[in-house]
Write a protein that holds these residues in place. Structure first.
Motif, short mmCIF file in Angstrom:
data_model
loop_
_atom_site.label_atom_id
_atom_site.label_comp_id
_atom_site.label_asym_id
_atom_site.label_seq_id
_atom_site.Cartn_x
_atom_site.Cartn_y
_atom_site.Cartn_z
N GLU A 391 0.83 -1.21 0.00
CA GLU A 391 0.00 0.00 0.00
C GLU A 391 0.86 1.25 0.00
O GLU A 391 0.54 2.24 -0.69
N GLU A 392 1.95 1.25 0.75
CA GLU A 392 2.80 2.43 0.86
C GLU A 392 3.42 2.80 -0.49
O GLU A 392 3.62 3.98 -0.79
N LYS A 408 -4.25 9.37 0.57
CA LYS A 408 -4.74 8.28 1.41
C LYS A 408 -6.22 8.05 1.20
O LYS A 408 -6.69 6.90 1.11
N LEU A 411 -6.81 6.39 -2.25
CA LEU A 411 -6.41 4.98 -2.26
C LEU A 411 -7.39 4.12 -1.48
O LEU A 411 -7.71 2.99 -1.89
N THR A 412 -7.89 4.62 -0.37
CA THR A 412 -8.87 3.87 0.42
C THR A 412 -10.11 3.56 -0.41
O THR A 412 -10.65 2.45 -0.37
N ILE A 415 -9.24 0.94 -3.09
CA ILE A 415 -9.14 -0.39 -2.50
C ILE A 415 -10.53 -0.97 -2.27
O ILE A 415 -10.80 -2.14 -2.60
N TYR A 426 -6.97 -7.17 -0.53
CA TYR A 426 -6.20 -6.29 0.36
C TYR A 426 -6.13 -6.91 1.74
O TYR A 426 -7.17 -7.32 2.30
N GLY A 431 -1.12 -4.34 5.06
CA GLY A 431 -1.17 -3.26 4.09
C GLY A 431 -0.71 -3.69 2.70
O GLY A 431 -0.12 -2.89 1.97
N LEU A 433 -1.59 -5.22 -1.13
CA LEU A 433 -2.54 -5.51 -2.20
C LEU A 433 -2.06 -6.76 -2.92
O LEU A 433 -0.85 -6.92 -3.19
#
Length: 445
Positions: A391-392, A408, A411-412, A415, A426, A431, A433
Motif C-alpha cells: 500500500e505504501e 490516502k 487509495l482507500t 481499495i 487487500y 497493508g 494488495l
C-alpha cells in the motif's frame, strides 16, 4: 438584514484578487490547489460556497481567515491587506473544535481573552452570546455533557462573541442530524435578519445545495483541480423562503445542474482522459448507495431517468452522499448526467438486471476500464513476481499528484471498489494488495 437600502454598491468586507495556493508533491513538484480566485463579500450579504471534495473550499476559507497564506494574489479585509489572523473575522468549524476541559462559558470567552478583553467584560459578553444562541443555563457545563447541536451552538457563540464583521462557516451544520441542522440554520437566519449578532457578512461553505439556496443571497460554485470559481448564482428571493415554492425548486435544480457540470460530469468525459490519471480525486461513494440509485432509476415513475433533487428525496440521501455516488456511476459508465438529471446507461440497465455475483464481475470490468488508479494497481500486481504490491508504494505514487491526506483518501476508495469488483484483494494487517485468489474471494470480498 438590510444594511444598504440605497442602490449604491455595498461596502466590501473582504476581497480576494487572483488568489492561488500551491502544495508540494512528494517528488517536489508544485501543484495548484487554488488558482486565480477573485471573490468579494459585501456588507449585508450571505454567500454560500459549493464544490466537490478537493475543490479547495476549506483551503480558501482558511486563507480568508488569515490562517494560511496564498502564494499569489492578495486578500484585503476592510481595505487593508490581510497578512494573518485579524480581529473582525471569526470562524465556525464542522468539528465544533471545543476544548473538552473548559466549560461552555470558558470556551466562549477564549476569543475575547486572546484579544486582551478585561475579565468582567469577557464575562458579560460571553453570557450575552450564550443567551443569544439559546444556551442560557448551560454556562458551567462541559462539552461532553452537551448534544452535538448544543456543542455547535457553543462554537457559534464563541464566534459571535467577538462581534465579527465577517463570519466564516465551514460545513458548520453537516455533522448534525437533519432536524437539528435545520433548526440551527433557521436560528442563525433569525439572528442575521434581526441584526442582533452585528455581523456584516457571512460565508457558508457547504455540500448542501438546498441549504445554500435557503440561506444565501449569492452562491459561488468552485470547479476542481485546481480550485477556481466556476459560476456565481444570485438568489433573488426574500427570506424566509419556502422550499416548496416552484421558483425556489427551479433554482435548486439549476444549482444541481451547475454542480454536476463543475464536477466534470456533463457531458460524459472520454475514458482515460488526463482528468482520469491515477491522481484523479475519486468521489467518496458507497457502493450500496450507487446500487440503490440504479435500483430507484428502474422503478416507476423514473423509467431510467430522474431529477437529482427528486432522487435525493426518494433515496433519503444528502447531497454529500448523492453527488459523489452519481459521479461514481458516471465515472464507471453506468449513468450519465444531463442538465441536472441522472440517466441510466444501457450498461447501467444491464447492471440492474444482473444477479449479485455477475454484478461484481461487471463492476470490476468497468473499474479497470474507467478508473486509472485501479487499472494501474492491477497491472502492478500482474507484473509483480509474487503478485503483491505494498500500500505504501502506491501511496508514494499518488503523492506525486495529491496531498498526503487526499492520496490516502483516494487509495482507500480505490481499495474498497477493487475488493468489491474482485480485481484485487487487500490484507489490512499487512497493508498489502494482492491478486485475488478464487478460493479466497468470498471471504475477502
Amino acid at each position: 438584514m438590510t444594511l444598504n437600502p440605497t442602490n449604491r454598491p455595498a461596502t466590501p468586507v473582504i476581497e480576494l484578487r487572483g488568489v492561488s495556493k500551491m502544495f508540494r508533491t512528494a517528488d517536489h513538484v508544485d501543484r495548484a490547489v487554488l488558482e486565480g480566485v477573485d471573490l468579494t463579500l459585501r456588507e449585508g450579504e450571505i454567500v454560500a460556497m459549493l464544490g466537490k471534495s478537493g475543490s479547495g473550499k476549506s483551503t480558501l476559507l482558511r486563507i480568508m481567515a488569515g490562517l494560511v497564506g496564498a502564494e499569489h494574489g492578495e486578500v484585503r479585509f476592510r481595505g487593508s491587506r490581510l497578512t494573518g489572523t485579524a480581529e473582525g473575522i471569526a470562524m465556525v468549524f464542522q468539528s465544533f473544535a471545543l476544548f473538552p476541559w473548559l466549560t461552555v462559558q470558558q470556551n466562549v470567552e477564549l476569543g475575547l481573552e486572546a484579544q486582551g478583553v478585561a475579565r468582567a467584560e469577557r464575562t458579560r459578553r460571553a453570557e450575552a452570546a450564550i443567551d443569544m444562541i439559546g444556551l442560557s443555563g448551560f454556562n458551567s457545563a462541559l462539552p461532553r455533557e452537551l448534544s452535538g447541536g448544543m456543542r455547535q451552538r457553543v462554537g457559534i457563540a464563541r464566534a459571535l462573541v467577538t462581534e465579527p464583521d465577517l463570519l466564516l462557516m465551514d460545513e458548520a451544520f453537516s455533522a448534525l442530524d437533519v432536524l437539528t441542522g435545520e433548526t440551527l440554520r433557521d436560528e442563525m437566519l433569525d439572528l442575521w435578519e434581526s441584526g442582533r449578532a452585528n455581523i456584516k457578512s457571512i460565508l457558508i461553505v457547504s455540500h448542501n445545495i438546498e441549504e445554500a439556496v435557503m440561506m444565501a443571497d449569492r452562491i459561488v460554485i468552485l470547479a476542481s483541480d485546481p480550485g477556481r470559481i466556476r459560476a456565481e448564482v444570485p438568489v433573488p428571493f426574500a427570506r424566509p423562503r419556502n422550499r416548496d415554492d416552484a421558483q425556489v425548486r427551479a433554482l435548486i435544480d439549476e444549482v444541481y445542474t451547475l454542480m454536476t457540470s463543475a464536477a466534470g460530469l456533463e457531458p460524459r468525459v472520454p475514458v482515460m482522459t488526463a482528468s482520469q490519471q491515477i491522481g484523479y480525486r475519486l468521489p467518496d461513494a458507497d457502493i450500496s448507495q450507487m446500487e440503490a440509485i440504479l435500483d430507484l432509476l428502474h422503478e416507476s415513475p423514473f423509467f431510467g431517468r430522474a431529477d437529482l433533487p427528486h432522487l435525493a428525496n426518494e433515496a433519503g440521501l444528502t447531497d454529500d452522499e448523492l453527488l459523489p455516488a452519481c459521479e461514481a456511476l458516471h465515472l464507471l459508465g453506468l449513468a450519465n448526467i444531463e442538465r441536472g438529471d441522472i440517466i441510466a446507461t444501457p450498461l447501467g440497465r444491464t447492471y440492474y438486471d444482473t444477479e449479485p455475483p455477475e454484478r461484481k464481475v461487471l463492476f470490476g470490468k468497468q473499474l479497470l476500464t474507467n478508473v486509472a488508479l485501479a487499472g494501474h494497481i492491477r497491472r502492478e500486481l500482474e507484473a509483480s513476481p509474487d503478485g503483491e504490491v505494498g500500500e505504501e508504494a502506491v501511496l508514494r505514487e499518488l503523492e506525486a499528484h495529491l496531498e498526503p491526506d487526499e492520496a490516502k483518501r483516494v487509495l482507500t476508495i480505490a481499495i474498497g471498489w477493487g475488493r468489491y469488483g474482485e480485481v484485487y484483494s487487500y490484507a489490512f494487517h499487512g497493508g498489502m494488495l494482492t491478486l485475488p485468489q478464487p478460493e479466497a474471494s468470498e471471504a475477502d470480498g
